[in-house]
Scaffold this motif. Structure first.
Motif, PDB file in Angstrom:
ATOM      1  N   ALA A  15       0.832  -1.198   0.000  1.00 26.24           N
ATOM      2  CA  ALA A  15       0.000   0.000   0.000  1.00 26.24           C
ATOM      3  C   ALA A  15       0.859   1.237   0.000  1.00 26.24           C
ATOM      4  O   ALA A  15       1.969   1.242   0.520  1.00 26.24           O
ATOM      5  CB  ALA A  15      -0.924   0.002   1.219  1.00 26.24           C
ATOM      6  N   GLY A  16       0.328   2.297  -0.598  1.00 25.42           N
ATOM      7  CA  GLY A  16       1.102   3.516  -0.695  1.00 25.42           C
ATOM      8  C   GLY A  16       0.804   4.498   0.404  1.00 25.42           C
ATOM      9  O   GLY A  16       1.703   4.986   1.059  1.00 25.42           O
ATOM     10  N   GLU A  25      -9.568  -3.594   3.226  1.00 23.31           N
ATOM     11  CA  GLU A  25     -10.067  -4.390   4.344  1.00 23.31           C
ATOM     12  C   GLU A  25     -11.487  -4.856   4.057  1.00 23.31           C
ATOM     13  O   GLU A  25     -12.342  -4.072   3.642  1.00 23.31           O
ATOM     14  CB  GLU A  25     -10.030  -3.570   5.638  1.00 23.31           C
ATOM     15  N   GLY A  26     -11.737  -6.131   4.267  1.00 25.01           N
ATOM     16  CA  GLY A  26     -13.063  -6.681   4.047  1.00 25.01           C
ATOM     17  C   GLY A  26     -13.358  -7.050   2.609  1.00 25.01           C
ATOM     18  O   GLY A  26     -14.450  -7.530   2.312  1.00 25.01           O
ATOM     19  N   VAL A  27     -12.402  -6.826   1.709  1.00 28.41           N
ATOM     20  CA  VAL A  27     -12.600  -7.158   0.297  1.00 28.41           C
ATOM     21  C   VAL A  27     -12.330  -8.648   0.100  1.00 28.41           C
ATOM     22  O   VAL A  27     -11.321  -9.182   0.569  1.00 28.41           O
ATOM     23  CB  VAL A  27     -11.659  -6.321  -0.596  1.00 28.41           C
ATOM     24  N   SER A  28     -13.233  -9.337  -0.588  1.00 30.94           N
ATOM     25  CA  SER A  28     -13.048 -10.767  -0.818  1.00 30.94           C
ATOM     26  C   SER A  28     -11.935 -11.011  -1.829  1.00 30.94           C
ATOM     27  O   SER A  28     -11.522 -10.099  -2.563  1.00 30.94           O
ATOM     28  CB  SER A  28     -14.350 -11.392  -1.325  1.00 30.94           C
ATOM     29  N   GLU A  29     -11.478 -12.236  -1.887  1.00 26.02           N
ATOM     30  CA  GLU A  29     -10.416 -12.596  -2.827  1.00 26.02           C
ATOM     31  C   GLU A  29     -10.864 -12.369  -4.263  1.00 26.02           C
ATOM     32  O   GLU A  29     -10.101 -11.853  -5.090  1.00 26.02           O
ATOM     33  CB  GLU A  29     -10.002 -14.052  -2.627  1.00 26.02           C
ATOM     34  N   ASN A  30     -12.109 -12.724  -4.575  1.00 24.29           N
ATOM     35  CA  ASN A  30     -12.615 -12.513  -5.930  1.00 24.29           C
ATOM     36  C   ASN A  30     -12.718 -11.030  -6.264  1.00 24.29           C
ATOM     37  O   ASN A  30     -12.383 -10.607  -7.379  1.00 24.29           O
ATOM     38  CB  ASN A  30     -13.985 -13.178  -6.087  1.00 24.29           C
ATOM     39  N   TYR A  54      -8.876   0.343  -3.663  1.00 23.79           N
ATOM     40  CA  TYR A  54     -10.130  -0.314  -4.044  1.00 23.79           C
ATOM     41  C   TYR A  54     -11.264   0.695  -4.185  1.00 23.79           C
ATOM     42  O   TYR A  54     -12.145   0.542  -5.039  1.00 23.79           O
ATOM     43  CB  TYR A  54     -10.496  -1.380  -3.004  1.00 23.79           C
ATOM     44  N   ASP A  55     -11.235   1.750  -3.370  1.00 24.47           N
ATOM     45  CA  ASP A  55     -12.286   2.765  -3.442  1.00 24.47           C
ATOM     46  C   ASP A  55     -11.917   3.928  -4.361  1.00 24.47           C
ATOM     47  O   ASP A  55     -12.585   4.960  -4.370  1.00 24.47           O
ATOM     48  CB  ASP A  55     -12.623   3.290  -2.041  1.00 24.47           C
ATOM     49  N   LEU A  56     -10.856   3.757  -5.150  1.00 24.56           N
ATOM     50  CA  LEU A  56     -10.445   4.743  -6.153  1.00 24.56           C
ATOM     51  C   LEU A  56     -10.306   6.150  -5.560  1.00 24.56           C
ATOM     52  O   LEU A  56     -10.922   7.108  -6.009  1.00 24.56           O
ATOM     53  CB  LEU A  56     -11.422   4.758  -7.334  1.00 24.56           C
ATOM     54  N   GLN A  57      -9.451   6.241  -4.541  1.00 25.08           N
ATOM     55  CA  GLN A  57      -9.143   7.551  -3.974  1.00 25.08           C
ATOM     56  C   GLN A  57      -8.562   8.478  -5.028  1.00 25.08           C
ATOM     57  O   GLN A  57      -8.771   9.693  -4.992  1.00 25.08           O
ATOM     58  CB  GLN A  57      -8.176   7.382  -2.804  1.00 25.08           C
ATOM     59  N   VAL A  58      -7.800   7.902  -5.960  1.00 26.32           N
ATOM     60  CA  VAL A  58      -7.293   8.625  -7.126  1.00 26.32           C
ATOM     61  C   VAL A  58      -7.627   7.805  -8.366  1.00 26.32           C
ATOM     62  O   VAL A  58      -7.276   6.626  -8.433  1.00 26.32           O
ATOM     63  CB  VAL A  58      -5.771   8.845  -7.044  1.00 26.32           C
TER      64      VAL A  58
END
Length: 227
Positions: A15-16, A25-30, A54-58
């Protein structure tokens, strides 16, 4: 590594920017696999080296902006250009940006292979002919483009000017006279934007492989760097 050797860029592979709860956090493998498989955002294509949060902060996009690097220890302020380019145009832009550095340059290779993201290792080579360096870089284009553990800085300390192609596959240009770089960016029709945000300004993840680590070792011996 060059002007920003002591900067606050992330050294982690996973992570950056970590402030508070990670978006992963809480994201499934798929879900994670689906996210990491996405390389295109609009007309912009990422290399395989890095992916946004995952939430596309940028949201990755092409463009460049002016900035400044401040060295608090030396008390100097160095003008900087930061640029992002879509993958199919990125490497040629990097090669073209080396031209203003002159016929003979110094090289710094940066790697976090085998460090588990805890630190970078810098390796230096002084006085290499730029045409020879470019030829070597073309031979390792795939690794340089897609390895999230490899960065390279090419500089001419007598000018001084520096071009970084960092592990996030951003182009970072340093020097008090940046007009030549700006002209090249304009020739490549890369838009200037004061509001563009880069992938390093949000949480992000890096990608690498054992094969890329081996190719990095090959390249460093061909360039003749010293740790």
């Amino acid at each position: 590594m060059g002007f920003i050797k002591k900067s606050s860029r992330s050294n982690t592979r996973d992570a950056g920017v970590k402030k508070g709860r990670s978006s992963f956090e809480g994201v499934s493998e798929n879900q994670l696999e689906e996210h990491l498989a996405i390389a295109r955002y609009g007309s912009f294509r990422l290399t395989e080296a890095v992916r946004p949060s995952y939430d596309l902060q940028v949201v990755p996009s092409a463009g460049w902006r002016r900035d400044a690097y401040v060295d608090d220890i030396a008390r100097v302020k160095v003008p900087v250009i930061i640029a992002a380019q879509t993958r199919e145009k990125l490497f040629e832009l990097f090669i073209d940006l080396l031209t203003p550095l002159g016929d003979e340059v110094d090289v710094v290779l940066e790697t976090s292979h085998q460090s588990h993201g805890k630190r970078h290792k810098d390796m230096h080579r002084e006085n290499i002919d730029l045409p020879i360096l470019k030829s070597i870089l073309y031979d390792y284009e795939e690794m340089l483009m897609n390895d999230g553990c490899t960065g390279i800085a090419v500089l001419n300390p007598s000018m001084p000017l520096e071009v970084q192609f960092d592990e996030h596959k951003l182009l970072v240009l340093y020097g008090h006279e940046l007009e030549a770089f700006e002209g090249i960016l304009e020739d490549h029709r890369l838009p200037v934007s004061d509001t563009i945000r880069f992938i390093t300004e949000g949480e992000h993840v890096h990608s690498s492989s054992v094969e890329y680590g081996e190719l990095f070792n090959e390249m460093k011996y061909r360039i003749g760097v010293e740790e």
